[in-house]
Each structure stands twice: as structure tokens, then as C-alpha cells.
Design an enzyme around this catalytic site. Structure first.
Site, PDB file in Angstrom:
ATOM      1  N   GLU A 297      -9.628   7.203   3.889  1.00  0.00           N
ATOM      2  CA  GLU A 297     -10.460   6.329   4.377  1.00  0.00           C
ATOM      3  C   GLU A 297      -9.746   5.136   4.982  1.00  0.00           C
ATOM      4  O   GLU A 297      -8.441   4.710   4.193  1.00  0.00           O
ATOM      5  CB  GLU A 297     -11.801   6.392   3.625  1.00  0.00           C
ATOM      6  CG  GLU A 297     -11.363   5.128   2.363  1.00  0.00           C
ATOM      7  CD  GLU A 297     -10.456   5.334   1.683  1.00  0.00           C
ATOM      8  OE1 GLU A 297     -10.123   6.546   1.432  1.00  0.00           O
ATOM      9  OE2 GLU A 297      -9.707   4.464   1.033  1.00  0.00           O
TER      10      GLU A 297
ATOM     11  N   SER B 194       1.492  -9.755  -1.393  1.00  0.00           N
ATOM     12  CA  SER B 194       1.175  -8.299  -0.926  1.00  0.00           C
ATOM     13  C   SER B 194       1.455  -8.055   0.472  1.00  0.00           C
ATOM     14  O   SER B 194       1.586  -6.698   0.525  1.00  0.00           O
ATOM     15  CB  SER B 194      -0.597  -8.190  -1.287  1.00  0.00           C
ATOM     16  OG  SER B 194      -1.322  -9.181  -0.467  1.00  0.00           O
TER      17      SER B 194
ATOM     18  N   LYS C 194       0.817  -1.146   0.096  1.00  0.00           N
ATOM     19  CA  LYS C 194      -0.028   0.024  -0.052  1.00  0.00           C
ATOM     20  C   LYS C 194       0.852   1.340  -0.078  1.00  0.00           C
ATOM     21  O   LYS C 194       0.468   2.398  -0.464  1.00  0.00           O
ATOM     22  CB  LYS C 194      -1.015  -0.002   1.324  1.00  0.00           C
ATOM     23  CG  LYS C 194      -1.999  -0.960   1.007  1.00  0.00           C
ATOM     24  CD  LYS C 194      -3.536  -0.675   2.106  1.00  0.00           C
ATOM     25  CE  LYS C 194      -4.481  -1.347   1.449  1.00  0.00           C
ATOM     26  NZ  LYS C 194      -4.255  -2.998   1.882  1.00  0.00           N
TER      27      LYS C 194
HETATM   28  C1  LIG Z   1      -5.127  -3.944   1.743  1.00  0.00           C
HETATM   29  C2  LIG Z   1      -4.486  -4.919   1.343  1.00  0.00           C
HETATM   30  C3  LIG Z   1      -5.045  -5.924   0.087  1.00  0.00           C
HETATM   31  C4  LIG Z   1      -6.315  -5.681  -0.673  1.00  0.00           C
HETATM   32  O1  LIG Z   1      -6.248  -4.497  -1.208  1.00  0.00           O
HETATM   33  P1  LIG Z   1      -5.845  -4.352  -2.773  1.00  0.00           P
HETATM   34  O2  LIG Z   1      -6.082  -3.116  -3.320  1.00  0.00           O
HETATM   35  O3  LIG Z   1      -6.914  -5.445  -3.364  1.00  0.00           O
HETATM   36  O4  LIG Z   1      -4.459  -5.021  -3.110  1.00  0.00           O
HETATM   37  C5  LIG Z   1      -4.413  -7.068  -0.036  1.00  0.00           C
HETATM   38  N1  LIG Z   1      -3.212  -7.502   0.740  1.00  0.00           N
HETATM   39  C6  LIG Z   1      -2.715  -6.903   1.849  1.00  0.00           C
HETATM   40  C7  LIG Z   1      -1.531  -7.192   2.535  1.00  0.00           C
HETATM   41  C8  LIG Z   1      -3.394  -5.411   2.094  1.00  0.00           C
HETATM   42  O5  LIG Z   1      -3.010  -4.960   3.097  1.00  0.00           O
END
Ligand SMILES: *Cc1c(COP(=O)(O)O)cnc(C)c1O
Length: 396
Positions: free
Chosen positions: A114, A380, A92
Site C-alpha cells: 500500500e 530520514s 524506506k
Molecule cells: C515515509 C517517510 C517518513 C515517515 O515514515 P516513518 O515510518 O515514520 O519513518 C519519514 N521521512 C521520510 C523521508 C519518509 O519518506
């Protein structure tokens, strides 16, 4: 180059999805963004500063790691793109760094955001501290109670966290409050949206900032396999920003299969799910036309997933188009299967993933993988924030 079929067009649409469905009061803000964002992002001085911060502050490039034991188990060559190693623990921050630099160039002094689970709020509070800018984060009152540690993190970083007390007191109510704030403070405030959602140009802008993921992947794959192109890229989808970043430079290369994994919670037909492409219909959510979960008369259905980051009733317009056009392969994974996949990665590779990410790790045996297939999973985020959820689930 052939025509780019899956990128946004000049009107802000991906196929039939996207656009900017906003109250008239927001036109000036959105118009300013739309007319400036490509110029700003395209400026070499912007790019230099963005790249420098991604390198020295975020820790990029993130490694592309060949997961040997996982590969052995599933009979394919599996790589993990290690976004979990980014500062703050997930992808993020790539977006919040980009947007705060953009806000500075637009002459804004204040940032609003948000947040649902608090991950985007923390990433925003982090870059506001870095740049010495005032930060207000709107968060549903119920979410504030559920996600106490992230509320405290934001406060430590100097952000003001404002509870949203209307409706179900969760993410959509926080988004409404943030929009209201923006309407009332248009000239001095930038609104940092945390995923590839919202009115145009947000989905494209966020996708561009996250596209560093696939930009690095091409170079790293070339070094490791001799080709920049894998057979599969797998990513979880909440709003869709980590998936958009991992897919971005492959969108118009159809031999790279793009696998998007949604959360089906307790099961697609259980009434407790967030599997938008299975359950959703076309509608308008947070200023863009996209697929969303809604009742017969168009009320947004409250989503559910064990992972707070996938607990969203829609998907970004890029993903709605990837789904509708057949370019993307959309799968869904239950809480139970995701938790098991999270434990499996921990045991096989010594990496505890975020529970969002664990959904993307649960689909290997649903794909027709062969030993010559190169697969990249976008890892992610890391699982530190989810320790309580792992403990409550208990089966390890
Ligand atoms: C917020 C988050 C997501 C989901 O958000 P996307 O916008 O779909 O990427 C996925 N994995 C992690 C670790 C997150 O913090």
C-alpha cells in the site's frame, strides 16, 4: 544485560500495545510469517545477502555527519544520520530490501504493497524490479492525483498501480484493498508493509530491518565522540519506522533520550493535524492495538500534515508504548515551523531535507541543550520529492 523492557514480547506486544487483530481469513498468512521471520532473519546466509545489498545497492553505511554550523547555532554537538543518501532518497528501502529477501525465502512470487504519498510504493517497486518479481501497489485515487510523479516512477519500474476508490480514497483505503488482495491470494503473495505498523510480526520485523541505522550509529559515534551513546536521538514519526531504526539499539539505555516528533499540521487543536499522541486514544488500527486519532464512537479521523509521510492517523505500537511509559519524549511541530526548519538546514548545511524530516529539525530550541550534549538527528529523506511544496510555501 538487564531485562529488555521496550522490545516486543513473545506475544507480539509492546506493553499493552501491539498484537494481531486480523480477520480469520488472514490467520494462515500471519501465522506463517510469525513462525518463520526470526528463523529467516537470523540465518547467516540471509544476513550476508541483506548486508551486501545494503552496501552495494543502497549505499550503506550512510554517513554520520557533524553539522558544524547547525551545532554553533543551537549550542550542542549535532550529528545528522544521512538516510537521505540511501538509494531512492530515504530510509524506506532498508525495509523493502529485507522484506523481499524474506518473501523469496517463503517461496512467494508476487508482492503487494500500500502507499500513501508513493514513497513506500517506489521503494517496493524498486526492489521488485531488482529481484524480477511481480509488484502490485494499491494507492488511493485521490493520492494518485496528488502524487503523480511517484505514480509514474512506480510504472517506470514495472509495478502495477491500482487505484483504491472506496472511502476517502487515501492511504487507509489503499491498505484495506491490499489486505483484501492478500486474503484472496494467500499462498503466492507477500504483503510488504512500509512502516512499524500492522499486525504482529510486522512492527518488529520492520524495526529489525531499520535497526541497521542505530547499529551503524553506535560504531560511528564511538569513532567520532569516544562513546556509542549520544544524549539525544531525534526522529520524525509517521508510522514510526525511521524513528524505530534510529532508537532500536538504545531502547533499553535510559540515559539516551529518545525524541519522537509528530506533525501537528495547522496546529494541534485546529482539526487539521496528525499529532497522534496529543489527540489519539487506544484502539485498533490496521491490525494492531495502538494509539490512533478517532471520533467519540471510534471512527478513524482523517489526519492532515503538509508532509505526506507523516499524514497517518496512528503510530506504531512500539511508539505508543514509548509514549505511555514515558521512555520517549513526544513533541509536535506545525507545517510552518517544519518548513522554516527545512529552509534553515538548506542554508546552514547545504542539505535540503524531506519535509517529514524537517519536523525533526524544528525542535532544537525546545530541548534543554548544553554545549556538551551530543545530539543525533535521523535525516530520514531528501527534499527532491518535495520541491513543489517548498515552491508553493514560497518563503525562502
Ligand atoms: C515515509 C517517510 C517518513 C515517515 O515514515 P516513518 O515510518 O515514520 O519513518 C519519514 N521521512 C521520510 C523521508 C519518509 O519518506
Amino acid at each position: 544485560m538487564s531485562e529488555l523492557k521496550y522490545q516486543v514480547n513473545e506475544k507480539g506486544y509492546y506493553g499493552e500495545f501491539g498484537g494481531a487483530y486480523i480477520p480469520e481469513m488472514l490467520y494462515p498468512n500471519i501465522d506463517e510469517l510469525r513462525s518463520e521471520y526470526l528463523k529467516i532473519i537470523g540465518d547467516p546466509a540471509f544476513r550476508t545477502e541483506f548486508d551486501q545489498l545494503l552496501k552495494d545497492y543502497v549505499g550503506r553505511p550512510t554517513p554520520l555527519y557533524e553539522a558544524k554550523r547547525l551545532s554553533d547555532k543551537y549550542g550542542a554537538q549535532i550529528f545528522l544520520k544521512r538516510e537521505d543518501l540511501c538509494h531512492t532518497g530515504a530510509h524506506k528501502v532498508n525495509n523493502t530490501i529485507g522484506q523481499i529477501l524474506l518473501a523469496q525465502r517463503l517461496g512467494k512470487q508476487k508482492i503487494i504493497a500500500e502507499t500513501g504519498a508513493g514513497q513506500h510504493g517506489v521503494a517496493t517497486a524498486t526492489v521488485c524490479a531488482l529481484m524480477g518479481m511481480e509488484c502490485i501497489v494499491y494507492m488511493g485515487k485521490v493520492d494518485m492525483e496528488r502524487q503523480r510523479p511517484n505514480v509514474e516512477r512506480m510504472k517506470i519500474l514495472g509495478a502495477k498501480v491500482v487505484p483504491a476508490t472506496s472511502g476517502s480514497q487515501t492511504l487507509k483505503d489503499a491498505t484495506n484493498e491490499a489486505m483484501r488482495h492478500w486474503i484472496n491470494n494467500p499462498s503466492d503473495t507477500h504483503y510488504i508493509i512500509g512502516s512499524v505498523v500492522g499486525p504482529h510480526p510486522y512492527p518488529d520485523m520492520v524495526a529489525r530491518f531499520q535497526s541497521v541505522i542505530s547499529e551503524e550509529m553506535r560504531i560511528q559515534l564511538s569513532e567520532k565522540t569516544g562513546s556509542p551513546r549520544p544524549d539525544y536521538i531525534i526522529a520524525c514519526v509517521g508510522g514510526g519506522s525511521n524513528a524505530a531504526g534510529a532508537f532500536y539499539h538504545y531502547l533499553d539505555e535510559p540515559d539516551v533520550k529518545l525524541v519522537a516528533v509528530e506533525a501537528s499540521g495547522m496546529g494541534v487543536s485546529s482539526g487539521k493535524s496528525a499529532a497522534t499522541t496529543k489527540l489519539g486514544r487506544s484502539g485498533v488500527l490496521h491490525g494492531s492495538k495502538t494509539l490512533l486519532m478517532q471520533t467519540e464512537d471510534g471512527q478513524v479521523v482523517e489526519p492532515y500534515s503538509i508532509s505526506a509521510g507523516l499524514d497517518y492517523p496512528g503510530i506504531g505500537p512500539m511508539h505508543a508504548h514509548l509514549f505511555a511509559s514515558g521512555r520517549g519524549i513526544f513533541l509536535d511541530v506545525t507545517d510552518e515551523d517544519a518548513m522554516q526548519a527545512g529552509i534553515e538546514l538548506s542554508r546552514l548545511e547545504g542539505i535540503i531535507p524531506a519535509i517529514e524530516t524537517a519536523h525533526a529539525l524544528a525542535v532544537f530550541d525546545r530541548l534543554p541543550l548544553t554545549s556538551s550534549d551530543v545530539v543525533v538527528v535521523n535525516l530520514s529523506g531528501r527534499g527532491d520529492k518535495d520541491l513543489d511544496t517548498y515552491i508553493k510555501w514560497g518563503k525562502y
